[in-house]
Design an enzyme around this catalytic site. Structure first.
Site, PDB file in Angstrom:
ATOM      1  N   HIS A  62       0.816  -1.223   0.000  1.00 53.72           N
ATOM      2  CA  HIS A  62       0.000   0.000   0.000  1.00 53.72           C
ATOM      3  C   HIS A  62       0.837   1.255   0.000  1.00 53.72           C
ATOM      4  CE1 HIS A  62      -3.340  -2.675   0.978  1.00 53.72           C
ATOM      5  NE2 HIS A  62      -4.108  -1.695   0.551  1.00 53.72           N
ATOM      6  N   GLY A  63       2.001   1.183   0.555  1.00 53.15           N
ATOM      7  CA  GLY A  63       2.793   2.406   0.577  1.00 53.15           C
ATOM      8  C   GLY A  63       4.099   2.215   1.289  1.00 53.15           C
TER       9      GLY A  63
END
Lengths: 313, 469
Positions: B325-326
């Protein structure tokens, strides 16, 4: 049998699709018509902006009373911080003043907004822009309202560059400039929300975007001076004198004195009727804008300041 | 190009109008050009990266399929995986490692580390199309799908604009045959597609963007605090914001695809009605969770290698899912919370669900899981550990301000609208709301969505949250 069911289902779906698309088209067209015709009649803020805009466009260097015309533009600091009638009385008969305040606007809105006003034929003798230092160095533009009301469509690429817009936002601005509904959808939404749930208004101060911290003074000064030169040149090109009015705010110390001194060396007038933190917190409405009492104090000092400064220049 | 922008609506109308007038092969050429235009709208330079990785994977897949030598095939697979994950790693995680390195260097006493000159811009959608390409290469390697004959078909499979930026991540076995076969106009699918787009815009512009006002205000400290009420307001508002945002995006993607004759997998099935964490992950971002299951969890051994190994595999899968996701340790923590939760759930319940259908029991489980998911959202939303921890600690700090009630009322209206929509979907078990209702009712529903979007869509211009990933 299944074939006929499928064919009938297909026919029904085609009809439903056509009706939905048609209804959406009619709805969107109606929305545009209603926004253009009816909304200005029922929304006080919008009506005022329209009337102010029309007045601004019709300005000539001197008014019928032979007084010099002054156009004063800016954001909510001008809108709620200056008592219009009182200021006009203070500076009459030397100057005749017209206002065009729009909440939420900053430097780029008014650089491009003034370009549009001049192109539309506005010819005031004096142009004043009322912005805080924070607004003067901001690279933001005020969304659809700016695109629809203050931006020349031919300036779109300049706006994109100056405001660092991506392609999506740039195309949004293009559509906002074409359509009254798209340009004003934020106001319509807010107005409807206030009508539907008046208590929601209480949330407004809590859901504002956070203020960014200001850059160092030397960065503020360099950016502000460059922008003041741009505004000054623009006004001169159309035969108008220019000044910047820095309103009292409760913001942090923001190099406004340095800006005033540096601008003076270049012959650009910056008015700073009140020094930082000179006014007490009790005359501010919401931690940012002046309340009616504060507006009265500010206006009372602004009148003589204008007369004195503009005579000297 | 954002799905909720006027430019996208115009783009989609033009594409649909031209597309259905063309013969099959030309449809693919035209869609490929439109998809590259759509992607290049952000920054044309990113096109080179996508085109390059598409070309390499197309060639490698054909070589894998053509080779009968197991070692050659394995080397080619490894080459493709290393290349794809290197691209992803460089563009997505380079800044993260630079920042982590700079922090470590600062701890060791280094000063004036010029971090900003090393920064790399993240190409939009790179996580999504990389996962899709990896799935293709792995499936070709396992001979689950045949390699694409035509480069145009494969490039279209990778770049088809409705799924390009934020999914749903399409499986090769599902989408590639659709690209390779002629599509026919189907008014029922097109009508469903239009309703999906309207519902998606409603979820994004009306629900998510309005909830974002409360979430942003609460987490920025505008409501004071942090205290019990601000943390609850911020967390619940963010929970509905991210759900409305991403499920809205997925619906617009599916709807747009349906207007072009494609079918995309469902990406959300009422996740906040889940009765366990395992159930939640069968309902939330299904295209990613099933990808992680099939291409990570099962290859790691899944649940076949004993209990302890199962827990480790669950944890590893969720930690990597979080990191996907990041590039931030808080995302890893978010994945860790879910991984630990899934492991504990597996330990306590085994593979079986408590299938008790008692009304109260079911709703108690739903409420518990919703709140557990919300707790994890704090790490997803806040960008630092200390910030997230501060919010959690503040849950014990009770303070009251009458404006909290107004904010709660505002949030409840939007959350309730989405919740009711989900209840309808859950009871109907359909892919879209009101699917079994008469056309007249659905036309009115579509029109109602249209009115709500135009009049009650929030004012802020905000990108979809998952565009960042």
């Amino acid at each position: 049998m299944p074939l006929s069911i499928s064919a009938s289902e297909h026919r029904k779906a085609t009809r439903a699709l056509t009706i939905l698309l048609g209804a959406m088209l009619v709805y969107v067209c109606s929305l545009e018509v209603v926004t253009r015709l009816a909304f200005p009649r029922i929304n006080h803020v919008w009506r005022t902006i329209r009337e102010d805009h029309l007045t601004a466009v019709l300005l000539h260097p001197s008014a019928a009373s032979n007084s010099e015309t002054m156009l004063m533009v800016g954001n909510s600091y001008l809108e709620v911080g200056v008592n219009r009638e009182n200021l006009q009385q203070e500076i009459a008969p030397t100057f005749s003043i017209a206002y065009l305040p729009m909440s939420g606007t900053s430097y780029l809105d008014w650089y491009f907004g003034l370009r549009k006003l001049f192109m539309e034929g506005s010819r005031p003798a004096i142009v004043g822009v009322c912005l805080s230092t924070r607004d003067l160095i901001s690279d933001a533009t005020y969304g659809g309202s700016f695109a629809h009301t203050l931006m020349l469509r031919s300036d779109l690429l300049r706006v994109k560059k100056a405001s660092h817009l991506d392609n999506t936002m740039t195309s949004d601005y293009f559509f906002d400039s074409l359509s009254s509904w798209m340009g004003h959808r934020a106001e319509i939404h807010n107005w409807l929300l206030r009508k539907a749930a008046p208590s929601v208004e209480k949330l407004t101060p809590y859901v504002r975007p956070e203020k960014q911290s200001l850059p160092p003074s030397d960065v503020i000064l360099a950016k502000a001076l460059a922008r003041l030169r741009m505004l000054n040149q623009l006004a001169q090109r159309y035969g108008a004198r220019f000044f910047l009015l820095i309103p009292p705010t409760m913001d942090v110390r923001d190099a406004s004195n340095e800006i005033q001194a540096a601008a003076a060396k270049e012959g650009i007038l910056v008015l700073l009727p009140f020094q930082h933190a000179e006014l007490p917190g009790s005359v501010f409405l919401d931690g940012a804008h002046l309340n009616p009492q504060g507006a009265a104090i500010f206006t009372a000092r602004l009148g003589p300041t204008l007369l004195q400064s503009l005579y000297q220049n | 190009m954002l799905f909720d922008s006027a430019a996208y609506i115009l783009f989609l109308i033009l594409v649909v109008l031209v597309y259905w007038r063309l013969p099959f092969r030309k449809q693919n050429y035209m869609l490929l050009a439109a998809s590259y235009f759509f992607y290049g709208w952000w920054d044309w330079r990113f096109l080179l990266l996508m085109a390059g990785s598409t070309l390499v994977d197309y060639i490698v897949a054909r070589k894998i399929a053509a080779s009968s030598d197991a070692r050659t095939r394995r080397y080619l697979l490894l080459f493709s995986l290393i290349l794809n994950f290197s691209f992803l790693g460089i563009f997505k995680y380079f800044n993260f490692f630079v920042d982590s390195g700079a922090r470590l260097a600062a701890l060791l006493g280094a000063k004036r580390i010029p971090v900003s000159i090393w920064r790399i811009i993240l190409p939009p959608g790179i996580s999504f199309y990389t996962f899709q390409e990896v799935a293709y290469i792995v499936d070709v390697y396992h001979r689950k799908v045949a390699p694409a004959e035509s480069l145009v078909d494969y490039a279209l499979f990778v770049s088809l604009f409705p799924h390009l930026i934020a999914g749903p991540i399409q499986r090769p076995s599902h989408l590639l045959p659709q690209v390779q076969r002629p599509r026919t106009w189907d008014a029922t699918k097109a009508f469903d597609g239009l309703i999906l787009i309207l519902e998606g815009l409603f979820r994004k512009m009306v629900i998510a963007d309005n909830c974002a006002l409360i979430a942003n205000g609460a987490f920025a400290g505008s409501f004071g605090g942090p205290n019990t009420m601000t943390v609850l307001l911020g967390t619940y508002a963010f929970a509905w914001q991210i759900y409305g945002d991403f499920s809205g995006y997925s619906r617009i993607a599916r709807g747009s695809a349906q207007l072009l004759g494609f079918h995309f997998m469902v990406n959300f099935r009422q996740p906040y009605l889940a009765e366990s964490l395992q159930d939640f992950w069968r309902r939330w971002h299904i295209s990613l969770s099933s990808w992680l299951r099939d291409y990570l969890y099962i290859p790691l051994g899944g649940s076949r290698l004993g209990k302890v190994r199962t827990y480790i595999n669950l944890m590893l899968t969720m930690l990597l899912g979080g990191l996907w996701h990041g590039a931030n340790w808080t995302f890893v923590a978010w994945g860790g919370i879910h991984g630990a939760g899934l492991a504990v759930e597996r330990f306590l319940l085994g593979k079986k669900h408590d299938a008790s259908s008692a009304f109260l029991g079911r709703w108690a489980r739903r409420i518990f899981i919703f709140n557990l998911v919300c707790l994890a959202w704090i790490f997803f939303r806040i960008t630092s550990f200390s910030g997230a921890w501060e919010q959690i600690v503040a849950l014990a700090n009770w303070q009251w301000n009458p404006v909290y009630l107004t904010a709660l009322g505002f949030l409840s209206v939007y959350a309730l609208a989405l919740f009711l929509l989900d209840l309808q979907l859950e009871s109907s078990n359909a892919e879209q709301a009101f699917a079994s209702y008469p056309y007249a009712f659905r036309v009115l529903t579509g029109l109602a969505f249209c009115v709500l979007i135009t009049l009650f869509g929030a004012n802020q211009e905000s990108a979809f949250i998952y565009f960042r990933f």
